[in-house]
Motif scaffolding. Sequence first.
Motif, short mmCIF file in Angstrom:
data_model
loop_
_atom_site.label_atom_id
_atom_site.label_comp_id
_atom_site.label_asym_id
_atom_site.label_seq_id
_atom_site.Cartn_x
_atom_site.Cartn_y
_atom_site.Cartn_z
N ARG A 7 26.80 39.42 103.82
CA ARG A 7 27.77 38.67 104.60
C ARG A 7 28.60 39.63 105.45
NH1 ARG A 7 26.44 34.13 103.18
NH2 ARG A 7 26.24 33.29 101.12
N ILE A 8 29.26 39.06 106.46
CA ILE A 8 30.19 39.86 107.24
C ILE A 8 31.47 39.94 106.44
CG2 ILE A 8 31.40 40.10 109.45
CD1 ILE A 8 29.24 38.21 110.67
N GLU A 9 31.62 41.02 105.71
CA GLU A 9 32.78 41.20 104.86
C GLU A 9 34.02 41.44 105.71
OE1 GLU A 9 31.84 44.24 102.00
OE2 GLU A 9 30.26 43.00 101.10
N PRO A 10 35.22 41.20 105.17
CA PRO A 10 36.45 41.32 105.96
C PRO A 10 36.59 42.64 106.72
CG PRO A 10 36.94 40.26 103.88
CD PRO A 10 35.49 40.69 103.81
N ARG A 11 36.22 43.75 106.11
CA ARG A 11 36.31 45.06 106.79
C ARG A 11 35.39 45.11 108.00
NH1 ARG A 11 33.21 49.39 106.64
NH2 ARG A 11 31.99 48.64 104.89
N LEU A 12 34.18 44.59 107.88
CA LEU A 12 33.23 44.56 108.99
C LEU A 12 33.69 43.58 110.07
CD1 LEU A 12 29.88 44.51 106.96
CD2 LEU A 12 31.07 46.50 107.93
#
Length: 191
Positions: A7-12
């Motif tokens: 998934r597109i994690e918050p940092r990414l």
Amino acid sequence: MGKEYERIEPRLWEFIENQKVFFVASAPLAGDGHVNLSPKGRQGTLRILDDRTVAYLDFGGSHAETIAHLRENGRITLMWCAFEGPPSIVRIHGRGEPVFRDDPRFAELVAGFGEADGPALRAIIVVTAELISDTCGFAVPFMDYRGERELHADYFGRKSDEEFREYTGKKPYNIASLDGLPAVPLPLPPR
């Protein structure tokens, strides 16, 4: 060291939203076909829709290679790299789909881009991630952002939608890709 994500994690997510430019790669199925790599970056023209889906506005120009490749096989890679701050590269490998002006989803999607919508918009590219990865970016140079280029918006802003539709129909690589694959379906529907 590179890492893969589901998934597109918050940092990414934050990294992607902070970049001024990104790159789009696609290719036909034919082994001797032309691989396409395009820079994108008009402010506000990329949205992360959810943790596996991104969309960007596809404005008209002289070519439509990405659209042609997506219509043929759907394969696409988007890449962001840091030209300032800590070195990093993020890629989304996935399946893309052009959502054209006459698609029932178009109006709702384009509304989410607000002020970034502009003249010569021919499609919205929606990408569903299959693999998300990041790598170090140690070899990416530092570069300074000086501002947006207004040339495209200014040029097409002087054309009516009808004139833009005529322009699209006259450019051979809007009708078909360099390899002859169908690209933008014509006639381009009005907005």
